[in-house]
Design a protein around this motif. Structure first.
Motif, PDB file in Angstrom:
ATOM      1  N   TRP A  38       1.199   1.365  57.574  1.00  0.00           N
ATOM      2  CA  TRP A  38      -0.429   1.194  58.030  1.00  0.00           C
ATOM      3  C   TRP A  38      -1.202   1.868  56.277  1.00  0.00           C
ATOM      4  O   TRP A  38      -0.621   2.628  55.670  1.00  0.00           O
ATOM      5  CB  TRP A  38      -1.158   2.286  59.074  1.00  0.00           C
ATOM      6  CG  TRP A  38      -1.088   2.080  60.086  1.00  0.00           C
ATOM      7  CD1 TRP A  38      -0.140   1.400  60.579  1.00  0.00           C
ATOM      8  CD2 TRP A  38      -1.575   2.143  61.232  1.00  0.00           C
ATOM      9  NE1 TRP A  38      -0.608   0.921  62.260  1.00  0.00           N
ATOM     10  CE2 TRP A  38      -1.300   1.565  62.196  1.00  0.00           C
ATOM     11  CE3 TRP A  38      -2.644   2.322  61.485  1.00  0.00           C
ATOM     12  CZ2 TRP A  38      -1.901   1.525  63.547  1.00  0.00           C
ATOM     13  CZ3 TRP A  38      -3.761   3.101  62.547  1.00  0.00           C
ATOM     14  CH2 TRP A  38      -2.656   2.577  63.913  1.00  0.00           C
ATOM     15  N   PRO A  39      -2.158   1.745  55.987  1.00  0.00           N
ATOM     16  CA  PRO A  39      -2.532   2.519  54.739  1.00  0.00           C
ATOM     17  C   PRO A  39      -2.663   3.436  54.337  1.00  0.00           C
ATOM     18  O   PRO A  39      -3.422   4.125  55.208  1.00  0.00           O
ATOM     19  CB  PRO A  39      -4.028   1.501  54.296  1.00  0.00           C
ATOM     20  CG  PRO A  39      -4.550   0.727  55.938  1.00  0.00           C
ATOM     21  CD  PRO A  39      -3.301   0.946  56.536  1.00  0.00           C
ATOM     22  N   LEU A  40      -2.293   4.565  53.384  1.00  0.00           N
ATOM     23  CA  LEU A  40      -1.974   5.707  53.656  1.00  0.00           C
ATOM     24  C   LEU A  40      -2.986   6.452  53.105  1.00  0.00           C
ATOM     25  O   LEU A  40      -4.107   7.207  53.958  1.00  0.00           O
ATOM     26  CB  LEU A  40      -0.677   6.524  52.238  1.00  0.00           C
ATOM     27  CG  LEU A  40       0.484   5.880  53.244  1.00  0.00           C
ATOM     28  CD1 LEU A  40       1.289   6.631  52.366  1.00  0.00           C
ATOM     29  CD2 LEU A  40       0.509   6.696  54.342  1.00  0.00           C
ATOM     30  N   TRP A  41      -4.834   5.745  52.126  1.00  0.00           N
ATOM     31  CA  TRP A  41      -5.013   6.561  52.363  1.00  0.00           C
ATOM     32  C   TRP A  41      -6.490   6.906  53.280  1.00  0.00           C
ATOM     33  O   TRP A  41      -7.079   8.355  53.774  1.00  0.00           O
ATOM     34  CB  TRP A  41      -5.963   6.577  51.195  1.00  0.00           C
ATOM     35  CG  TRP A  41      -5.737   6.527  49.489  1.00  0.00           C
ATOM     36  CD1 TRP A  41      -4.899   6.253  48.825  1.00  0.00           C
ATOM     37  CD2 TRP A  41      -5.930   7.870  49.660  1.00  0.00           C
ATOM     38  NE1 TRP A  41      -4.712   6.630  47.476  1.00  0.00           N
ATOM     39  CE2 TRP A  41      -5.601   8.060  48.274  1.00  0.00           C
ATOM     40  CE3 TRP A  41      -6.326   8.776  49.749  1.00  0.00           C
ATOM     41  CZ2 TRP A  41      -5.345   9.114  47.257  1.00  0.00           C
ATOM     42  CZ3 TRP A  41      -6.410  10.418  49.089  1.00  0.00           C
ATOM     43  CH2 TRP A  41      -5.865  10.235  47.748  1.00  0.00           C
ATOM     44  N   PRO A  42      -6.522   5.968  54.163  1.00  0.00           N
ATOM     45  CA  PRO A  42      -7.161   5.740  54.809  1.00  0.00           C
ATOM     46  C   PRO A  42      -6.874   6.183  56.453  1.00  0.00           C
ATOM     47  O   PRO A  42      -7.955   6.725  57.325  1.00  0.00           O
ATOM     48  CB  PRO A  42      -7.565   4.317  55.657  1.00  0.00           C
ATOM     49  CG  PRO A  42      -7.456   3.100  54.485  1.00  0.00           C
ATOM     50  CD  PRO A  42      -6.558   4.186  53.956  1.00  0.00           C
ATOM     51  N   ILE A  43      -5.416   6.518  56.959  1.00  0.00           N
ATOM     52  CA  ILE A  43      -5.274   7.551  57.765  1.00  0.00           C
ATOM     53  C   ILE A  43      -5.456   8.747  57.129  1.00  0.00           C
ATOM     54  O   ILE A  43      -5.468   9.132  58.475  1.00  0.00           O
ATOM     55  CB  ILE A  43      -3.196   6.676  57.960  1.00  0.00           C
ATOM     56  CG1 ILE A  43      -3.323   5.526  58.333  1.00  0.00           C
ATOM     57  CG2 ILE A  43      -2.674   8.423  58.932  1.00  0.00           C
ATOM     58  CD1 ILE A  43      -3.991   4.932  59.499  1.00  0.00           C
ATOM     59  N   THR A  44      -4.649   8.902  56.395  1.00  0.00           N
ATOM     60  CA  THR A  44      -5.051  10.572  55.658  1.00  0.00           C
ATOM     61  C   THR A  44      -6.552  11.170  55.700  1.00  0.00           C
ATOM     62  O   THR A  44      -6.444  12.095  56.959  1.00  0.00           O
ATOM     63  CB  THR A  44      -4.183  10.185  54.038  1.00  0.00           C
ATOM     64  OG1 THR A  44      -3.074  10.045  54.796  1.00  0.00           O
ATOM     65  CG2 THR A  44      -4.234  12.280  54.002  1.00  0.00           C
ATOM     66  N   ILE A  45      -7.339  10.323  55.796  1.00  0.00           N
ATOM     67  CA  ILE A  45      -8.775  10.796  55.210  1.00  0.00           C
ATOM     68  C   ILE A  45      -9.267  10.888  57.145  1.00  0.00           C
ATOM     69  O   ILE A  45      -9.776  11.378  57.714  1.00  0.00           O
ATOM     70  CB  ILE A  45      -9.106   9.985  54.287  1.00  0.00           C
ATOM     71  CG1 ILE A  45      -9.156   9.620  53.357  1.00  0.00           C
ATOM     72  CG2 ILE A  45     -11.151  10.495  54.760  1.00  0.00           C
ATOM     73  CD1 ILE A  45      -9.884   8.754  52.193  1.00  0.00           C
ATOM     74  N   GLY A  46      -8.831   9.767  57.935  1.00  0.00           N
ATOM     75  CA  GLY A  46      -9.103   9.372  59.255  1.00  0.00           C
ATOM     76  C   GLY A  46      -8.472  10.956  59.894  1.00  0.00           C
ATOM     77  O   GLY A  46      -8.872  11.922  60.727  1.00  0.00           O
ATOM     78  N   ILE A  47      -6.966  10.944  59.227  1.00  0.00           N
ATOM     79  CA  ILE A  47      -6.577  12.385  60.492  1.00  0.00           C
ATOM     80  C   ILE A  47      -7.842  13.778  60.594  1.00  0.00           C
ATOM     81  O   ILE A  47      -7.788  14.873  60.972  1.00  0.00           O
ATOM     82  CB  ILE A  47      -5.373  12.842  59.730  1.00  0.00           C
ATOM     83  CG1 ILE A  47      -4.030  11.749  60.114  1.00  0.00           C
ATOM     84  CG2 ILE A  47      -5.044  14.129  60.138  1.00  0.00           C
ATOM     85  CD1 ILE A  47      -2.762  11.995  58.857  1.00  0.00           C
ATOM     86  N   VAL A  48      -7.923  14.047  58.820  1.00  0.00           N
ATOM     87  CA  VAL A  48      -9.032  15.217  58.388  1.00  0.00           C
ATOM     88  C   VAL A  48      -9.672  15.033  59.131  1.00  0.00           C
ATOM     89  O   VAL A  48     -10.359  15.852  60.141  1.00  0.00           O
ATOM     90  CB  VAL A  48      -9.313  15.499  56.710  1.00  0.00           C
ATOM     91  CG1 VAL A  48     -10.205  16.397  56.641  1.00  0.00           C
ATOM     92  CG2 VAL A  48      -7.632  15.414  56.170  1.00  0.00           C
ATOM     93  N   VAL A  49     -11.309  13.871  58.841  1.00  0.00           N
ATOM     94  CA  VAL A  49     -12.627  14.221  60.109  1.00  0.00           C
ATOM     95  C   VAL A  49     -11.423  13.931  61.305  1.00  0.00           C
ATOM     96  O   VAL A  49     -12.396  14.695  61.793  1.00  0.00           O
ATOM     97  CB  VAL A  49     -12.289  12.246  59.399  1.00  0.00           C
ATOM     98  CG1 VAL A  49     -14.268  11.697  60.381  1.00  0.00           C
ATOM     99  CG2 VAL A  49     -12.537  12.529  57.799  1.00  0.00           C
ATOM    100  N   GLY A  50     -10.976  13.056  61.583  1.00  0.00           N
ATOM    101  CA  GLY A  50     -10.483  13.878  63.351  1.00  0.00           C
ATOM    102  C   GLY A  50     -10.068  14.489  64.119  1.00  0.00           C
ATOM    103  O   GLY A  50     -10.445  14.822  65.313  1.00  0.00           O
ATOM    104  N   PHE A  51      -9.132  15.373  62.540  1.00  0.00           N
ATOM    105  CA  PHE A  51      -9.338  16.513  63.286  1.00  0.00           C
ATOM    106  C   PHE A  51     -10.502  17.765  63.573  1.00  0.00           C
ATOM    107  O   PHE A  51     -10.587  18.712  64.237  1.00  0.00           O
ATOM    108  CB  PHE A  51      -7.969  17.061  62.269  1.00  0.00           C
ATOM    109  CG  PHE A  51      -7.795  18.711  62.561  1.00  0.00           C
ATOM    110  CD1 PHE A  51      -6.961  18.641  63.624  1.00  0.00           C
ATOM    111  CD2 PHE A  51      -8.324  19.862  62.030  1.00  0.00           C
ATOM    112  CE1 PHE A  51      -6.731  20.251  64.244  1.00  0.00           C
ATOM    113  CE2 PHE A  51      -8.120  21.377  61.854  1.00  0.00           C
ATOM    114  CZ  PHE A  51      -7.067  21.193  63.502  1.00  0.00           C
TER     115      PHE A  51
END
Length: 186
Positions: A38-51
């Motif tokens: 999976w693309p890392l930037w969207p995943i990492t940013i999504g983790i922060v927002v989702g958390f």
């Protein structure tokens, strides 16, 4: 001496929250390997927002039956963060610059935990636990929003003329003398 107030919390409830977060983290850790394509930037940013979003119920006056699953989701989402952020560092800089980038990241992380603890105490004393959690959840979501905005900015080429991360094009693989396929072809 300040008067202690019993907020009718229990060690059992606190234990349930720790268990819920741990169970979510375990599942998130197991799922981390499936994110590699999976693309890392969207995943990492999504983790922060989702958390941050999963932490909102803890700052709101919701029953334990809703905040406990939200805390489980927070654990599930947070578990892959360290892996995805490290992979981003490795992909975003050259091999020569990687130790410096990781050292800078380590310095920030080492300072962030005691600084957050130092600020959290007075915030909790001034605002209470729920409002402090609500503020932290909102700040985490806002930080993820800023990261999402910055990730959409066009990248500038590096001074080396390569890609924006400065890594340049991938070097051509060189044959190894002990490789049976390349023996006699060099």
């Amino acid at each position: 001496m300040p008067c202690l107030v019993d907020l009718h919390g229990s060690a059992t409830t606190l234990g349930l929250y720790y268990t819920a977060f741990g169970a979510g983290s375990l599942l998130g850790g197991l799922a981390t390997g499936y994110l590699r394509r999976w693309p890392l930037w969207p995943i990492t940013i999504g983790i922060v927002v989702g958390f941050g979003g999963a932490m909102l119920p803890l700052g709101l006056d919701v029953p334990v039956g809703l905040s406990l699953p939200a805390f489980t989701l927070a654990g599930l989402l947070w578990a892959p963060y360290r892996s995805t952020s490290m992979a981003l560092f490795q992909r975003s800089t050259t091999t020569a610059r990687l130790p410096h980038a990781l050292a800078a990241n380590g310095a920030v992380v080492v300072l962030a935990v005691p600084l957050g603890t130092m600020l959290g105490g007075p915030l909790m004393a001034a605002m209470g636990a729920r409002h402090t959690l609500l503020l932290c959840a909102a700040a985490t979501i806002a930080l993820g929003g800023v990261a999402a905005g910055l990730a959409r900015l066009p990248r500038r080429p590096s001074s080396t003329g390569g890609d924006p991360a400065g890594a340049g094009p991938a070097p051509e693989p060189q044959p190894r003398p002990d490789d049976p396929v390349s023996v006699g072809t060099a």
